[in-house]
Design an enzyme around this catalytic site. Structure first.
Site, PDB file in Angstrom:
ATOM      1  N   ALA A 241       0.821  -1.222   0.000  1.00  0.00           N
ATOM      2  CA  ALA A 241       0.000   0.000   0.000  1.00  0.00           C
ATOM      3  C   ALA A 241       0.858   1.277   0.000  1.00  0.00           C
ATOM      4  O   ALA A 241       0.562   2.232  -0.724  1.00  0.00           O
ATOM      5  CB  ALA A 241      -0.949  -0.001   1.202  1.00  0.00           C
TER       6      ALA A 241
ATOM      7  N   ASP B 188      15.737  -9.263   3.239  1.00  0.00           N
ATOM      8  CA  ASP B 188      15.821  -8.660   4.561  1.00  0.00           C
ATOM      9  C   ASP B 188      16.467  -7.274   4.435  1.00  0.00           C
ATOM     10  O   ASP B 188      17.599  -7.163   3.940  1.00  0.00           O
ATOM     11  CB  ASP B 188      16.677  -9.572   5.461  1.00  0.00           C
ATOM     12  CG  ASP B 188      16.724  -9.087   6.902  1.00  0.00           C
ATOM     13  OD1 ASP B 188      16.519  -7.885   7.159  1.00  0.00           O
ATOM     14  OD2 ASP B 188      16.995  -9.933   7.777  1.00  0.00           O
TER      15      ASP B 188
ATOM     16  N   ASP C 273       7.930   1.215   7.030  1.00  0.00           N
ATOM     17  CA  ASP C 273       6.776   0.877   7.862  1.00  0.00           C
ATOM     18  C   ASP C 273       7.018  -0.522   8.427  1.00  0.00           C
ATOM     19  O   ASP C 273       6.103  -1.221   8.822  1.00  0.00           O
ATOM     20  CB  ASP C 273       5.513   0.921   6.979  1.00  0.00           C
ATOM     21  CG  ASP C 273       4.223   0.910   7.781  1.00  0.00           C
ATOM     22  OD1 ASP C 273       4.219   1.409   8.919  1.00  0.00           O
ATOM     23  OD2 ASP C 273       3.214   0.399   7.256  1.00  0.00           O
TER      24      ASP C 273
ATOM     25  N   LYS D 264       8.718   4.072  10.950  1.00  0.00           N
ATOM     26  CA  LYS D 264       7.809   3.721  12.036  1.00  0.00           C
ATOM     27  C   LYS D 264       8.589   3.202  13.228  1.00  0.00           C
ATOM     28  O   LYS D 264       9.569   2.478  13.070  1.00  0.00           O
ATOM     29  CB  LYS D 264       6.866   2.602  11.537  1.00  0.00           C
ATOM     30  CG  LYS D 264       5.683   2.382  12.451  1.00  0.00           C
ATOM     31  CD  LYS D 264       5.344   0.959  12.834  1.00  0.00           C
ATOM     32  CE  LYS D 264       5.126  -0.057  11.783  1.00  0.00           C
ATOM     33  NZ  LYS D 264       3.756  -0.091  11.320  1.00  0.00           N
TER      34      LYS D 264
HETATM   35  N1  SAM Z   1       3.659  -0.403   4.535  1.00  0.00           N
HETATM   36  C1  SAM Z   1       3.057  -1.710   4.179  1.00  0.00           C
HETATM   37  C2  SAM Z   1       1.861  -1.432   3.305  1.00  0.00           C
HETATM   38  O1  SAM Z   1       1.390  -0.299   3.324  1.00  0.00           O
HETATM   39  O2  SAM Z   1       1.404  -2.328   2.585  1.00  0.00           O
HETATM   40  C3  SAM Z   1       2.716  -2.507   5.422  1.00  0.00           C
HETATM   41  C4  SAM Z   1       3.949  -2.967   6.170  1.00  0.00           C
HETATM   42  S1  SAM Z   1       3.676  -4.108   7.489  1.00  0.00           S
HETATM   43  C5  SAM Z   1       3.045  -3.064   8.758  1.00  0.00           C
HETATM   44  C6  SAM Z   1       5.315  -4.465   8.075  1.00  0.00           C
HETATM   45  C7  SAM Z   1       6.147  -5.335   7.146  1.00  0.00           C
HETATM   46  O3  SAM Z   1       7.518  -5.307   7.553  1.00  0.00           O
HETATM   47  C8  SAM Z   1       5.742  -6.809   7.140  1.00  0.00           C
HETATM   48  O4  SAM Z   1       5.281  -7.162   5.860  1.00  0.00           O
HETATM   49  C9  SAM Z   1       7.059  -7.544   7.477  1.00  0.00           C
HETATM   50  O5  SAM Z   1       7.235  -8.734   6.736  1.00  0.00           O
HETATM   51  C10 SAM Z   1       8.097  -6.519   7.105  1.00  0.00           C
HETATM   52  N2  SAM Z   1       9.419  -6.726   7.712  1.00  0.00           N
HETATM   53  C11 SAM Z   1       9.705  -6.953   9.017  1.00  0.00           C
HETATM   54  N3  SAM Z   1      11.028  -7.105   9.185  1.00  0.00           N
HETATM   55  C12 SAM Z   1      11.607  -6.965   7.962  1.00  0.00           C
HETATM   56  C13 SAM Z   1      12.954  -7.028   7.477  1.00  0.00           C
HETATM   57  N4  SAM Z   1      13.977  -7.248   8.311  1.00  0.00           N
HETATM   58  N5  SAM Z   1      13.177  -6.864   6.162  1.00  0.00           N
HETATM   59  C14 SAM Z   1      12.138  -6.632   5.318  1.00  0.00           C
HETATM   60  N6  SAM Z   1      10.851  -6.550   5.715  1.00  0.00           N
HETATM   61  C15 SAM Z   1      10.585  -6.723   7.013  1.00  0.00           C
END
Ligand code: SAM
Length: 192
Positions: free
Chosen positions: A35, A79, A104, A144
């Site tokens: 999004a 990652d 985010d 965030k």
């Molecule tokens: N901003 C996104 C949207 O609007 O569609 C929503 C993001 S969601 C709240 C948080 C995301 O951070 C998750 O999909 C998770 O897999 C990702 N995430 C967490 N740790 C991560 C990392 N080390 N590397 C990449 N992504 C990561």
């Protein structure tokens, strides 16, 4: 139609602070389901929707799969904290540079508030390393975090490399959550 309600937080931040400009290169960290990337594609014109405006670049990264989106390049199963991902970004970005880093990202919440807070702060700190590799001088970071004891430390580190750092709580963010965003602007590369 946005893939997720989180889009409204970024729209609100961008309407107020004009972080995303047509032609900008943007890296969206923790992008799934996409999004924020949808908002970024619109604002930087990376799908070329308005031929009068400069065309930007949007690169989204997530550990999870991100369904394809016109105008965005996604690194699924990547990652953000991994140096190998940083190297890939350098190759994909025009001139190896981004105007804006969005994050985010959030770890899977364990339910232990302190622990989740700490994990997310560590992830935010890794964005400062990423910035050092790819962020243009004068560039911006939106990230965030969850409020807690380590926020001062993160804010201090951001303030040492960004000319301006402010805390945001978008109206679209639930009032009862500890979720906040830092908007850091005017990046200057640290002298080493
Ligand atoms: N901003 C996104 C949207 O609007 O569609 C929503 C993001 S969601 C709240 C948080 C995301 O951070 C998750 O999909 C998770 O897999 C990702 N995430 C967490 N740790 C991560 C990392 N080390 N590397 C990449 N992504 C990561």
């Amino acid at each position: 139609n946005f893939r997720c309600r989180s889009a409204f937080k970024l729209l609100e931040i961008d309407d107020k602070f004009r972080v995303l400009q047509p032609g900008d290169s943007v890296v969206d960290c923790g992008a799934a389901p996409g999004a924020w990337s949808q908002v970024a594609v619109q604002r930087v014109n990376s799908a070329g929707t308005d031929p009068e405006l400069r065309r930007g670049t949007v690169i989204g990264i997530d550990l999870l799969n991100i369904p394809p989106l016109e105008g965005a390049h996604f690194l699924s199963s990547h990652d953000v904290t991994d140096p190998a991902t940083h190297a890939k970004l350098l190759e994909l970005l025009p001139n190896g540079q981004a105007h804006v880093i969005l994050s985010d990202m959030a770890p899977n919440a364990s339910g232990f508030r302190e622990m989740d807070h700490e994990k997310l702060i560590v992830m935010c700190l890794s964005l400062i390393d990423l910035a050092e590799r790819i962020l243009k001088p004068g560039g911006s970071l939106v990230c965030k975090y969850w409020d807690g004891i380590l926020v001062q430390k993160l804010q201090g580190k951001l303030s040492s490399v960004f000319g301006s750092v402010r805390t945001l709580k978008p109206n679209a963010s639930r009032k009862d959550s500890s979720e906040r965003y830092f908007l850091a602007r005017m990046y200057r590369k640290p002298v080493r």
